[in-house]
Motif scaffolding. Structure first.
Motif, PDB file in Angstrom:
ATOM      1  N   VAL A 150      22.042  48.764 -17.335  1.00 27.00           N
ATOM      2  CA  VAL A 150      20.634  48.578 -17.194  1.00 27.00           C
ATOM      3  C   VAL A 150      19.740  48.327 -18.391  1.00 27.00           C
ATOM      4  CG1 VAL A 150      18.902  50.391 -16.520  1.00 27.00           C
ATOM      5  CG2 VAL A 150      20.963  50.301 -15.233  1.00 27.00           C
ATOM      6  N   THR A 205      15.258  47.441 -22.437  1.00 24.79           N
ATOM      7  CA  THR A 205      14.920  48.777 -23.184  1.00 24.79           C
ATOM      8  C   THR A 205      15.599  48.842 -24.427  1.00 24.79           C
ATOM      9  OG1 THR A 205      14.744  49.637 -20.804  1.00 24.79           O
ATOM     10  CG2 THR A 205      15.040  51.153 -22.787  1.00 24.79           C
ATOM     11  N   ARG A 231      17.877  64.307   0.218  1.00 19.69           N
ATOM     12  CA  ARG A 231      17.353  63.625  -1.108  1.00 19.69           C
ATOM     13  C   ARG A 231      16.114  64.149  -1.459  1.00 19.69           C
ATOM     14  NH1 ARG A 231      18.914  58.244  -0.790  1.00 19.69           N
ATOM     15  NH2 ARG A 231      16.978  57.392  -1.749  1.00 19.69           N
ATOM     16  N   PRO A 264      15.030  66.580  -4.448  1.00 24.82           N
ATOM     17  CA  PRO A 264      15.544  67.290  -5.258  1.00 24.82           C
ATOM     18  C   PRO A 264      15.077  68.666  -5.251  1.00 24.82           C
ATOM     19  CG  PRO A 264      13.692  65.884  -6.033  1.00 24.82           C
ATOM     20  CD  PRO A 264      13.986  65.405  -4.758  1.00 24.82           C
ATOM     21  N   VAL A 265      13.983  69.015  -4.782  1.00 21.22           N
ATOM     22  CA  VAL A 265      13.418  70.343  -4.811  1.00 21.22           C
ATOM     23  C   VAL A 265      14.388  71.270  -3.824  1.00 21.22           C
ATOM     24  CG1 VAL A 265      11.656  72.139  -4.199  1.00 21.22           C
ATOM     25  CG2 VAL A 265      11.114  69.880  -5.667  1.00 21.22           C
ATOM     26  N   ARG A 322      17.468  70.207  -2.735  1.00 24.54           N
ATOM     27  CA  ARG A 322      18.766  70.519  -3.470  1.00 24.54           C
ATOM     28  C   ARG A 322      18.799  71.610  -4.295  1.00 24.54           C
ATOM     29  NH1 ARG A 322      21.376  64.705  -3.977  1.00 24.54           N
ATOM     30  NH2 ARG A 322      23.111  65.901  -4.506  1.00 24.54           N
ATOM     31  N   LEU A 323      17.737  71.814  -5.208  1.00 23.62           N
ATOM     32  CA  LEU A 323      17.842  72.561  -6.212  1.00 23.62           C
ATOM     33  C   LEU A 323      17.957  74.265  -5.547  1.00 23.62           C
ATOM     34  CD1 LEU A 323      15.599  71.671  -9.099  1.00 23.62           C
ATOM     35  CD2 LEU A 323      17.822  72.591  -9.546  1.00 23.62           C
ATOM     36  N   PHE A 333      22.090  65.647 -10.420  1.00 18.12           N
ATOM     37  CA  PHE A 333      21.952  64.768  -9.410  1.00 18.12           C
ATOM     38  C   PHE A 333      20.923  63.884  -9.641  1.00 18.12           C
ATOM     39  CE2 PHE A 333      20.399  68.752  -7.961  1.00 18.12           C
ATOM     40  CZ  PHE A 333      19.141  68.426  -7.633  1.00 18.12           C
ATOM     41  N   ILE A 375      17.137  61.647  -9.130  1.00 18.37           N
ATOM     42  CA  ILE A 375      16.081  61.782  -8.341  1.00 18.37           C
ATOM     43  C   ILE A 375      15.986  60.180  -7.665  1.00 18.37           C
ATOM     44  CG2 ILE A 375      13.582  61.701  -8.078  1.00 18.37           C
ATOM     45  CD1 ILE A 375      13.547  63.690 -10.287  1.00 18.37           C
ATOM     46  N   PRO A 376      15.875  60.295  -6.405  1.00 17.24           N
ATOM     47  CA  PRO A 376      15.739  58.757  -5.707  1.00 17.24           C
ATOM     48  C   PRO A 376      14.714  58.135  -6.158  1.00 17.24           C
ATOM     49  CG  PRO A 376      16.227  60.859  -3.941  1.00 17.24           C
ATOM     50  CD  PRO A 376      15.992  61.400  -5.246  1.00 17.24           C
ATOM     51  N   GLY A 377      14.775  56.904  -6.245  1.00 17.92           N
ATOM     52  CA  GLY A 377      13.760  56.030  -6.627  1.00 17.92           C
ATOM     53  C   GLY A 377      13.419  55.777  -8.289  1.00 17.92           C
ATOM     54  N   GLN A 414      15.548  55.238 -12.012  1.00 16.79           N
ATOM     55  CA  GLN A 414      16.864  54.784 -12.389  1.00 16.79           C
ATOM     56  C   GLN A 414      17.597  55.670 -13.245  1.00 16.79           C
ATOM     57  OE1 GLN A 414      15.435  51.468 -15.093  1.00 16.79           O
ATOM     58  NE2 GLN A 414      15.925  49.976 -13.401  1.00 16.79           N
ATOM     59  N   VAL A 447      18.370  65.532 -12.460  1.00 18.99           N
ATOM     60  CA  VAL A 447      18.047  66.843 -12.537  1.00 18.99           C
ATOM     61  C   VAL A 447      19.056  67.517 -12.642  1.00 18.99           C
ATOM     62  CG1 VAL A 447      17.127  68.679 -11.046  1.00 18.99           C
ATOM     63  CG2 VAL A 447      16.109  66.610 -10.879  1.00 18.99           C
ATOM     64  N   LEU A 463      10.252  56.666 -20.908  1.00 15.66           N
ATOM     65  CA  LEU A 463      11.860  56.582 -20.565  1.00 15.66           C
ATOM     66  C   LEU A 463      12.593  57.937 -20.998  1.00 15.66           C
ATOM     67  CD1 LEU A 463      12.746  52.863 -20.904  1.00 15.66           C
ATOM     68  CD2 LEU A 463      12.554  54.271 -18.724  1.00 15.66           C
ATOM     69  N   ILE A 502      11.386  70.605 -13.245  1.00 16.16           N
ATOM     70  CA  ILE A 502      11.520  71.173 -11.618  1.00 16.16           C
ATOM     71  C   ILE A 502      12.445  72.193 -11.580  1.00 16.16           C
ATOM     72  CG2 ILE A 502      12.601  70.269  -9.478  1.00 16.16           C
ATOM     73  CD1 ILE A 502      11.473  67.553 -10.591  1.00 16.16           C
TER      74      ILE A 502
END
Lengths: 273, 187
Positions: free
Chosen positions: A80, A87, A191, A193-194, A196-197, B38, B40-42, B44, B48, B154, B165
């Motif tokens: 990536v 990057t 999906r 994240p809150v 899931r936490l 895990f 965060i969707p969306g 790269q 978290v 980044l 969070i």
């Protein structure tokens, strides 16, 4: 599968060394490979790292989960950052463009690929010299090793205790997950994240609180034994032998040579075959 | 006399058996629970790590030294197990600073009686400590050779978002549970 530090390399050449050697070598190696862009120089250092890792005698089945994670994470990071996006790349100069990445429009040249290979090799070899710290030092040797390296006696004992607590914490985590599953706990597939936490609270909170309650007993036991007195002694006496000195001298020489090469501008440019 | 007045006050820089043991327990917890993270969707690379909430919690409850120890040693062990070794040593220092700042912030705040207010203050204090401590990753400009824009967009920004969070949700929850237990043990 247990991925926490364990004494897997018992009996190997490296585990017979003074534990300070195993703590100092990764530092020297990091100094050696930091900032090198030339793939040939990194490969030269990789030979030293590979020999060092072979001497650790860590059984593959014991660390394959650690290696799987490391290689997956590093591959994603390098692809990536150094190939798909710009990057962490180096300018292509006059290199011929081999192809272009469709979405990011990054031009891939031999320079790009050579630099990506250098970065990937650097990360993998850093893992090779780092894993023996987790898997080749006897847990009872960590405290004295840090203390003899100049860390405060109390904090050195803290590091020692941390490594001793890891297996019981790992076991407690699994017991808690099993106990909560019996009560109907399910790992969140959301999906968000809150969400899931929040779903992790039934695991994180009891594991933490149980560990803290047990820690009170340890504190009382240490207080009763007079922990923190001025003249703390250690059961283990550490002394460098000839092999320890040779290993440290070898890695010092590699680090010094690479730093000198960097200052002379020999390893800063990307090598293009 | 309320419960807070009866609690013995120690220097925030003291290294007692309590500091050492709770620092070690916290670092072990952070190292083990920190292996679970895990994406965060969306995004790269924004991950978290729920266990990060332990760092300001230990800083608040057990002092500056214990907080720094939990963040620094815990993150160093996670890196060691994941194969990063000492590559990201400055991130371990940043994690440690989060715990140390949390210890400093809460050491100088007066005791709060209302539980609701205390939880909000804990969340805000932990978030401020996270924002301040993670600023140390600006050293990536020299360590990794990145520019300021890359650091901000980044490294620092995503780390603050993901860790923010975690601390806002989990640190007050841990603190609320530890409050009655700490009063019971008189600590």
């Amino acid at each position: 599968m247990d991925v926490t530090p364990r004494y897997l390399g018992a009996g190997s050449f490296l585990s017979r060394r003074d534990p300070r050697v195993l703590l100092l070598v990764p530092v020297l190696y990091l100094v050696a490979v930091a900032g090198i862009a030339d793939l040939r120089a990194v490969l030269l250092c990789a030979v030293a790292a590979l020999l060092y890792y072979r001497a650790a005698g860590i059984p593959w089945r014991g660390v394959r989960a650690n290696w799987a994670f490391m290689l997956t994470f590093t591959t994603i990071l390098v692809v990536v950052n150094s190939i798909l996006t710009s990057t962490d790349t180096r300018a292509g100069g006059n290199s011929e463009v081999l192809f272009t990445i469709p979405v990011t429009h990054s031009a891939i040249t031999w320079t790009t690929l050579s630099y990506a290979a250098a970065v990937f090799t650097r990360y993998v070899t850093l893992a090779m010299v780092g894993f023996p710290v987790a898997f080749n030092i006897a847990p009872s040797d960590l405290g004295v090793a840090f203390a003899r390296l100049g860390l405060s006696q109390r904090l050195a004992y803290g590091v020692d205790l941390t490594f001793r607590f890891l297996p019981s914490t790992w076991a407690s985590l699994h017991e808690t997950i099993d106990a909560q599953r019996i009560r109907g706990y399910e790992h969140s597939r959301s999906r968000n994240p809150v969400k899931r936490l929040i779903a992790l609270k039934p695991v994180v909170v009891p594991v933490t609180v149980n560990a803290l309650i047990d820690a009170e007993d340890t504190v009382n036991a240490m207080d009763l034994r007079g922990f923190g007195g001025r003249h703390r002694t250690w059961m283990r006496e550490l002394a460098f032998d000839r092999a320890d000195v040779l290993i440290l001298a070898g890695f010092c020489a590699v680090a010094a040579a690479m730093v000198a090469a960097r200052f002379l501008g020999l390893t800063g440019a990307v090598w293009v075959p | 006399m309320n419960a807070d007045a009866a609690t013995p006050r120690h220097s925030v820089w003291e290294i007692s058996s309590r500091t050492v043991v709770f620092g070690a327990v916290g670092a072990a917890l952070y190292a083990v629970l920190g292996l679970f993270s895990f994406l965060i969707p969306g995004t790269q690379s924004v991950v978290v790590r729920p266990a990060f909430a332990l760092v300001p919690f230990f800083g608040k409850r057990f002092g500056v030294i214990a907080g720094f120890f939990v963040g620094f040693v815990g993150n160093a062990i996670i890196d060691l197990l994941q194969g990063s070794g000492l590559t990201y040593w400055n991130w371990s220092v940043a994690n440690g600073l989060v715990g140390a700042f949390a210890g400093l912030i809460f050491a100088y705040l007066p005791p709060i009686r209302s539980e609701g207010v205390r939880l909000v203050v804990t969340a805000v204090g932990a978030l401020v400590a996270t924002a301040l401590g993670l600023l140390f990753v600006i050293t990536d400009i020299w360590v990794q050779g990145i520019d300021f824009s890359t650091f901000l967009t980044l490294n620092y920004g995503p780390a603050l978002l993901s860790d923010g969070i975690a601390v806002v949700i989990l640190t007050p929850a841990l603190d609320a549970l530890w409050e009655p237990l700490s009063k019971r043990t008189g600590r």
